[in-house]
Design an enzyme around this catalytic site. Structure first.
Site, PDB file in Angstrom:
ATOM      1  N   ARG A 226      43.994 -10.186 -83.643  1.00  0.00           N
ATOM      2  CA  ARG A 226      44.205  -9.103 -82.685  1.00  0.00           C
ATOM      3  C   ARG A 226      43.086  -8.083 -82.853  1.00  0.00           C
ATOM      4  NH1 ARG A 226      47.040 -10.723 -78.933  1.00  0.00           N
ATOM      5  NH2 ARG A 226      47.937  -8.693 -78.421  1.00  0.00           N
ATOM      6  N   HIS A 274      38.102 -13.453 -76.103  1.00  0.00           N
ATOM      7  CA  HIS A 274      39.522 -13.701 -76.370  1.00  0.00           C
ATOM      8  C   HIS A 274      39.890 -15.124 -75.925  1.00  0.00           C
ATOM      9  CE1 HIS A 274      43.465 -11.342 -77.120  1.00  0.00           C
ATOM     10  NE2 HIS A 274      43.653 -12.626 -77.369  1.00  0.00           N
TER      11      HIS A 274
END
Length: 311
Positions: A226, A274
């Site tokens: 994250r 991502h």
């Protein structure tokens, strides 16, 4: 049976909608009437307060592997949250971690630079057996990536907030074990969940504790977890002053990574958008439907998020 709210933010919704609609009535725009009928919510980064408007909501399903985007809602209703991790998602993340570890280990950046310069020069290569990969986060994703790298010959360490035992992985846990873990790690892989305890954990001080082997270029950081686990100015400093040799970042404090970010221009940093673990509705929706059906039959959802831990 109740309806399903589908709210997936900027993710393309068509395949999610098509799959869920095979067995449920799906709502994407909630009005006063439909709010009363919604039993399940399938979400990614829902607007704060949205779920609190559903008085008969019983279960929340997260589209992504992380659930911090749900837990950050101060009005979150007290219902179970299911983190759906399919074998497909686990495979994607494992492939990504193995790719980046091998590319850093086998000096991919150096050889690409030599190719651009038309230079033929073989460099010494340390064997995998002499390199320690440390994985922060020993959930399903961390275990799978660690065991795949173990099969390739790397020594694998794992660190987690609470004790986890995995055959073939040397396990560390808690604050007391963090420094020994880092001191025995050459390539650091981040697969932690984002919680109040882990936010900002990847900082300059932590990176400075990674092992430095003689005749080895230096430590490497890979974050596929994250974005808010890391402090980007600290990573910039560590990459610039030699505290770490190279890094791969798939996640960022702000996404998309702003064009103004100095991270884009670092020659010893690989940026990916991502992309480590893709949430594929063709694999995740069937898993959600099976869990909904089991819940209808017996009230069983399987593993759910522990809100006190954040994962």
């Amino acid at each position: 049976m109740g309806k399903v709210l589908l709210s997936v933010g900027d993710i393309e919704a068509d395949d999610w909608l098509r799959g869920l609609s095979l067995e449920h009535d799906v709502v994407m725009n909630v009005d006063q009437q439909s709010a009363q009928e919604i039993k399940y919510a399938v979400v990614w980064k829902p607007e704060h307060g949205t779920l609190a408007k559903l008085p008969n909501l019983e279960v929340i399903f997260s589209v992504g592997a992380g659930v911090d985007h749900i837990l950050s809602d101060p009005q979150l209703p007290d219902v179970p949250i299911v983190k759906v991790v399919s074998e497909n998602l686990t495979q994607h993340v494992t492939e990504y971690v193995v790719w980046r570890v091998l590319d850093h280990h086998r000096q991919g950046a150096l050889y690409r630079e030599q190719q651009r310069a038309g230079l033929w020069s073989e460099k010494p290569q340390r064997p995998a057996q002499e390199v320690s990969v440390g994985i922060m986060g020993l959930g399903q994703l961390g275990r799978s990536a660690g065991l795949a790298l173990k099969h390739l010959g790397f020594r694998i360490n794992g660190w987690s907030r609470t004790s986890q035992q995995v055959d073939g992985i040397t396990s560390y846990h808690g604050d007391a074990d963090l420094t020994p873990f880092l001191n025995d790690t050459d390539i650091l892989v981040i697969l932690l969940p984002l919680t109040p305890e882990t936010e900002g954990i990847i900082n300059y001080e932590l990176l400075s504790r990674l092992r430095r082997l003689p005749a080895y270029p230096g430590p490497v950081l890979i974050n596929a977890g994250r974005g808010k686990l890391q402090r980007e100015p600290d990573i910039l400093k560590a990459l610039t002053d030699g505290t770490i040799q190279q890094a791969t970042l798939d996640v960022f404090e702000e996404e998309p990574l702003p064009a103004r970010s100095p991270l884009w221009g670092l020659p010893n940093l690989v940026v990916t958008p991502h992309a480590a673990g893709m949430s594929d509705p063709n694999h995740l929706v069937p898993a959600m439907l099976r869990q909904m059906a089991a819940y209808e039959r017996s009230g069983d959802l399987g593993p759910v998020i522990d809100r006190t831990l954040g994962y």
